[in-house]
Design a protein around this motif. Structure first.
Motif, short mmCIF file in Angstrom:
data_model
loop_
_atom_site.label_atom_id
_atom_site.label_comp_id
_atom_site.label_asym_id
_atom_site.label_seq_id
_atom_site.Cartn_x
_atom_site.Cartn_y
_atom_site.Cartn_z
N ASN A 110 3.26 6.26 -3.35
CA ASN A 110 2.67 4.98 -2.99
C ASN A 110 3.71 3.92 -3.34
O ASN A 110 4.04 3.75 -4.52
CB ASN A 110 1.38 4.77 -3.77
N LEU A 122 2.15 -4.94 9.93
CA LEU A 122 2.20 -3.94 11.00
C LEU A 122 2.10 -4.63 12.35
O LEU A 122 1.28 -5.55 12.51
CB LEU A 122 1.04 -2.95 10.87
N VAL A 125 -6.55 2.06 5.26
CA VAL A 125 -5.10 2.21 5.32
C VAL A 125 -4.55 2.80 4.02
O VAL A 125 -4.85 2.32 2.93
CB VAL A 125 -4.42 0.84 5.57
N THR A 126 -3.74 3.84 4.16
CA THR A 126 -2.97 4.38 3.04
C THR A 126 -1.50 4.31 3.45
O THR A 126 -1.15 4.72 4.55
CB THR A 126 -3.37 5.83 2.73
N VAL A 127 -0.67 3.78 2.56
CA VAL A 127 0.76 3.63 2.85
C VAL A 127 1.55 4.49 1.87
O VAL A 127 1.28 4.51 0.68
CB VAL A 127 1.19 2.15 2.70
N TYR A 128 2.53 5.21 2.42
CA TYR A 128 3.42 6.03 1.61
C TYR A 128 4.87 5.66 1.94
O TYR A 128 5.19 5.26 3.06
CB TYR A 128 3.25 7.52 1.93
N PRO A 133 7.81 3.04 6.37
CA PRO A 133 6.66 3.61 5.65
C PRO A 133 5.84 4.54 6.54
O PRO A 133 5.80 4.39 7.76
CB PRO A 133 5.85 2.37 5.25
N VAL A 141 2.24 5.35 7.49
CA VAL A 141 0.95 4.66 7.45
C VAL A 141 -0.11 5.61 7.97
O VAL A 141 0.04 6.19 9.06
CB VAL A 141 0.98 3.36 8.28
N GLN A 167 4.79 7.09 11.25
CA GLN A 167 5.87 6.51 10.45
C GLN A 167 6.34 5.29 11.22
O GLN A 167 6.81 5.39 12.35
CB GLN A 167 7.02 7.49 10.20
#
Length: 145
Positions: free
Chosen positions: A62, A74, A90-93, A112, A114, A124
């Protein structure tokens, strides 16, 4: 279903844990299905593991854990493609480039990963016109020493 993984060997994955990347990932356009597997006991690191290709696994984190001021917008196209209607979905890595020694590991903040955690779709995203690059030191204080 059982899948063979790069870092965990053979594991059981629930169908609902599979994240669909309709356009694949840059450089891996044919890879459409991944699962996110915890990689550290403290929940800091994860593996984005291909469901069909055992040797394809990316180490993630994260980004907000290491870069609290990390911020990006975005593009509408990505929001629409991922059907992101609520921030809670939303999860962001950030994809990591692992180094030996580990304190030299870097994070790609320019691209990132997403994920719509509700719909299990991912992308990505390549950020354009942002100050972020593909290699940000994960532990900048360790570099100085």
């Amino acid at each position: 279903m059982k899948i063979e993984t790069k870092y965990h060997g053979l594991i059981e994955v629930q169908e609902e844990e599979v994240v669909n990347f309709p356009n694949g990932l840059p450089g891996f356009l044919e890879e459409k299905e991944f699962t996110v597997i915890p990689f550290s006991e403290d929940g800091t690191f994860f593996i984005l593991q291909s469901v069909k290709t055992p040797e394809l696994g990316f180490v993630l984190t994260n980004p907000f854990t290491f870069y609290p001021d990390y911020d990006f917008k975005l593009e509408d196209q990505a929001v629409d493609a991922l059907e992101l209607y609520s921030p809670e979905d939303v999860t962001v890595y950030a994809v990591l480039t692992m180094a030996d020694p580990f304190h030299l590991t870097t994070a790609n903040l320019q691209a990132p990963v997403v994920v719509n955690s509700k719909k299990k779709t991912g992308k990505q995203v390549i950020l354009t016109g942002s100050p972020y690059q593909t290699k940000h030191n994960l532990f900048p204080e360790a570099i100085v020493k």
